[in-house]
Structure formats: C-alpha cells, structure tokens
Scaffold this active site. Structure first.
Site, PDB file in Angstrom:
ATOM      1  N   PRO A   1       0.818  -1.225   0.000  1.00  0.00           N
ATOM      2  CA  PRO A   1       0.000   0.000   0.000  1.00  0.00           C
ATOM      3  C   PRO A   1       0.848   1.270   0.000  1.00  0.00           C
ATOM      4  CG  PRO A   1      -0.465  -1.354   1.965  1.00  0.00           C
ATOM      5  CD  PRO A   1       0.630  -2.033   1.211  1.00  0.00           C
TER       6      PRO A   1
ATOM      7  N   ASP B   1      -9.740   1.481 -24.532  1.00  0.00           N
ATOM      8  CA  ASP B   1     -10.053   1.288 -23.120  1.00  0.00           C
ATOM      9  C   ASP B   1     -10.265   2.593 -22.390  1.00  0.00           C
ATOM     10  OD1 ASP B   1      -9.780  -1.430 -23.251  1.00  0.00           O
ATOM     11  OD2 ASP B   1      -7.699  -1.441 -22.554  1.00  0.00           O
TER      12      ASP B   1
END
Ligand code: ADE
Length: 241
Positions: free
Chosen positions: A87, A167
């Site tokens: 993280p 995308d």
C-alpha cells in the site's frame, strides 16, 4: 512477456490463469507465469518466512533472506523490474500498466502480514506498486490485478490489436457507452447515430460521450486528458449546465 511471482500463497493464483483470455494467451505462449513459493527458500525445519518486528508492535514481518534468495534463484534478463506490491507504493494506473508492458519480464513480490523487512525495499526491489488507497491482507490480489492489467496489453492477447486503445483511461478519458443487439430493448433504443453507419459521426459521438462520462464520474481526470480546443470548449459548456 514473462512474470515471476514470489508469494507465500501460490495456490491463490490457481484458477485465474485457467480461464478465457489468460488461458489462451498462456497456451499460445504470448505470456508466461512463474510462481515461486517464498517458503521454499527458507532453511529451518519449520520453514519460517516471518518473524517479530524489532522494536515491538503488532503483527509479523517477512524475513529478508528467503525473499533475496528466491529473487536470486530466478533467471533474469538485464533491466527486469523487481516490484514489491504494497500500500506504500506508487499508484497502479493505465500509464503504469503500459510502462510495465514494455518489459519482457517482471518480478512481483507479494508482501504479507504487517510488512516486509525494509532491506528488501532498500536493496532488492527497483519499484513499489499499490493498486489503490486501501489495505489488503496481502499483495497477492494486487499482483493479480497488475498481471491482468499488463498481460492484456501484450500484442495478440486480446485477439484484436485495436481493442486496448479504446479502453477507459487510455488518453485520460473513461470509455464511451457500448451497445449491442437488440436495437430496442424494453422500449430503450440504441442511440440513432450508432445505427447510421456514418463513421465520422460515430467517432465524434463516442468522443463526446467519453468526455461527458468522465466529467460526471471522474472530473479530476479531465485536467490531464488529451483534448482538442473544440473539446475543451465542450467541457466548459458542460460544466456550466
Ligand atoms: N498489499 C496490501 N495492500 C495493498 C495495496 N493496496 N496495493 C498493493 N499491495 C498491497
């Protein structure tokens, strides 16, 4: 493109590569995965991969030795990124996926427990990646996200070479709405323009929809999107309505 993964839980990766697009890409040898169990590189009889943190505190920390030895055992091409999933890393975005897809090999290290001995970060890895501002119980799911996001950019993996260019997030915008048959469903029609066969109009409509959607859902993305001056004006007009 080959990705080596170091993990305490290689079983977690079973399944995701046996399905659909990934399976076909692996069978065709467009991409490959190497799973390495960190515990296989321990030397004590209990196969200890973690230990208490120096200085005290809750949780366990992954020991450096098995991680260093696992990475050293992998055959590496020069310049292969060695990436810790955590993280604390830089955020995984479409741009980062494209950057990683330009390498022919990646090594991903999945952290677990309270963390990884800092010497791994300082002296072994070349990069650290987070998939978002939340904490998972391990780096495995994050590694799967990175693998999927990167492998689908490898030429041939999606079948049609053109598809990744449309995308969401490519060019900084979200994707435009898509429709398929039937042309009317429960009274809801497919937008007329898509049935017109006029490709210039369709392109313009899609671009405008992508801009509208981005403004609605993720307005902060527009500051970095690649827009023409006409499109900038459209954004201004939409912001005022
Ligand atoms: N490990 C735990 N949480 C994570 C996150 N958000 N991204 C990458 N690896 C992680």
């Amino acid at each position: 493109m080959h990705i080596d993964v170091l993990t305490l839980f290689p079983e977690m990766f079973e399944g995701i590569f046996d399905l659909s697009i990934m399976k076909r890409a692996i069978d065709q040898k467009l991409v490959g995965i190497g799973l390495h169990n960190i515990r296989d590189y321990t030397h004590d009889k209990h196969h200890t991969a973690d230990d208490y943190p120096y200085g005290g505190g809750a949780g366990m920390v992954l020991k450096p030795e098995p991680i260093f030895e696992a990475v050293e055992s992998i055959e590496k091409k020069a310049g292969t990124p060695i990436i810790l999933l955590s993280p604390q890393g830089r955020l995984f975005t479409q741009r980062v996926a494209q950057e990683l897809a330009s390498h022919s090999q990646l090594i991903l290290i999945c952290g677990h427990y309270e963390g990884v001995d800092e010497r791994v970060r300082e002296h072994l890895t070349s990069d650290e990646i987070s998939i978002g501002d939340y904490v998972l119980s391990g780096g495995e799911l994050a590694a799967m996200v990175v693998i999927d996001g990167v492998f689908r950019l490898v030429p041939g993996v999606l079948g049609s070479e053109a598809s990744p260019l449309d995308d969401s997030h490519v060019g900084g915008l979200l994707e435009y709405p898509q429709y398929t048959r039937p042309p009317q469903y429960r009274g809801w029609p497919v937008p007329e323009v898509l049935l017109s066969g006029n490709h210039a109009q369709i392109s313009r409509w899609r671009r405008e929809q992508a801009i509208r959607r981005t403004l609605e859902q993720r307005p902060e993305l527009l500051t970095r999107a690649e827009l023409s001056s006409e499109e900038e004006h459209l954004v201004e007009r939409l912001r005022q309505t």
